[in-house]
Design an enzyme around this catalytic site. Structure first.
Site, PDB file in Angstrom:
ATOM      1  N   ARG A 246      34.174 -33.792 -27.529  1.00  0.00           N
ATOM      2  CA  ARG A 246      35.324 -32.880 -27.471  1.00  0.00           C
ATOM      3  C   ARG A 246      36.598 -33.710 -27.375  1.00  0.00           C
ATOM      4  O   ARG A 246      37.071 -34.045 -26.300  1.00  0.00           O
ATOM      5  CB  ARG A 246      35.191 -31.947 -26.263  1.00  0.00           C
ATOM      6  CG  ARG A 246      36.288 -30.893 -26.142  1.00  0.00           C
ATOM      7  CD  ARG A 246      36.034 -30.020 -24.915  1.00  0.00           C
ATOM      8  NE  ARG A 246      36.925 -28.874 -24.855  1.00  0.00           N
ATOM      9  CZ  ARG A 246      38.110 -28.854 -24.247  1.00  0.00           C
ATOM     10  NH1 ARG A 246      38.558 -29.955 -23.653  1.00  0.00           N
ATOM     11  NH2 ARG A 246      38.842 -27.760 -24.243  1.00  0.00           N
TER      12      ARG A 246
ATOM     13  N   SER B  87      31.653 -20.239 -27.160  1.00  0.00           N
ATOM     14  CA  SER B  87      32.094 -19.980 -25.789  1.00  0.00           C
ATOM     15  C   SER B  87      32.255 -18.481 -25.574  1.00  0.00           C
ATOM     16  O   SER B  87      32.764 -17.776 -26.447  1.00  0.00           O
ATOM     17  CB  SER B  87      33.439 -20.663 -25.518  1.00  0.00           C
ATOM     18  OG  SER B  87      33.322 -22.062 -25.623  1.00  0.00           O
TER      19      SER B  87
ATOM     20  N   LYS C 141      39.387 -28.289 -17.980  1.00  0.00           N
ATOM     21  CA  LYS C 141      39.805 -27.600 -19.193  1.00  0.00           C
ATOM     22  C   LYS C 141      40.987 -26.688 -18.880  1.00  0.00           C
ATOM     23  O   LYS C 141      40.857 -25.748 -18.111  1.00  0.00           O
ATOM     24  CB  LYS C 141      38.652 -26.766 -19.768  1.00  0.00           C
ATOM     25  CG  LYS C 141      37.507 -27.579 -20.317  1.00  0.00           C
ATOM     26  CD  LYS C 141      36.391 -26.692 -20.836  1.00  0.00           C
ATOM     27  CE  LYS C 141      36.821 -25.924 -22.061  1.00  0.00           C
ATOM     28  NZ  LYS C 141      35.719 -25.120 -22.636  1.00  0.00           N
TER      29      LYS C 141
END
Length: 210
Positions: free
Chosen positions: A38, A107, A136
């Site tokens: 990521r 998600s 995040k």
């Protein structure tokens, strides 16, 4: 069949300045069953180079390799699959472009999002944020274990719990219906990445009764 027990997300800026591949090797040495790359800010050329190296490491370890958001990179490095958020490429489009053999993760933070992702062809869900997290910035308000239980009851596909998970609360996430836990800072932010991964993997393994 992918194993989702310990799903470690690799984001270099949260790794304490250590090389990305060092973080990956540590996570795999500690028993990570899946690695997600990521990196939101790296140029495509660097991402491809990094992705190819991680592909080799995960293949050697027998772990699943997922790329976040970047379909082009996932295909270019022959990753096992792609993970997308609610604001990324629409799941039906991603599924069509990936083909039937690749893994698609989506998600989800609500039962509606979870059901829609399942209909759209997702192979697994990243559900959360379960607890508050600083890793995040787009995680939103925590849904808690109750939110996780509701999503577990709504879908049949595997669920990986995300957000604020550590060795002290991971067993509860599994008990609430998750098939595994996804972590960032709990592993790659640790002084000893392999030891942190090993501890979490042991907690999940015990919780799943393996």
């Amino acid at each position: 069949m992918p194993q989702w027990d310990l799903y470690v997300v690799i984001t270099t800026k949260l790794g304490g300045g250590r090389p990305t591949l060092e973080l990956v090797r540590g996570a795999l040495a500690g028993g990570a069953t899946a690695i997600q790359l990521r990196e939101k800010e790296l140029p495509a050329r660097e991402l491809v180079e990094l992705g190819r190296a991680i592909r080799e490491l995960t293949r050697d370890a027998g772990a699943t390799f997922i790329v976040n958001d970047r379909l082009d990179i996932a295909l270019a490095v022959e990753a096992d699959g792609l993970h997308i958020g609610q604001e990324d490429l629409p799941a039906p489009v991603a599924r069509k472009l990936l083909g039937p053999e690749k893994i698609l993760g989506v998600s989800a933070g609500t039962t509606d999002e979870a059901r829609q992702a399942e209909v759209d062809g997702a192979d697994y869900l990243g559900v959360g944020s379960i607890f508050a997290t600083g890793s995040k910035g787009d995680a939103g308000s925590p849904i808690g274990l109750e939110g996780l239980r509701a999503i577990r009851a709504a879908v049949k596909i595997p669920i990986v719990g995300i957000g604020g998970i550590n060795p002290d609360n991971a067993a509860g996430v599994i008990a609430a219906g998750a098939d595994g836990v996804s972590v960032i800072s709990a592993v790659i932010g640790a002084a000893d990445v392999a030891a942190a991964a090993r501890r979490l993997r042991e907690v999940v393994t015990r919780a799943r009764g393996k």
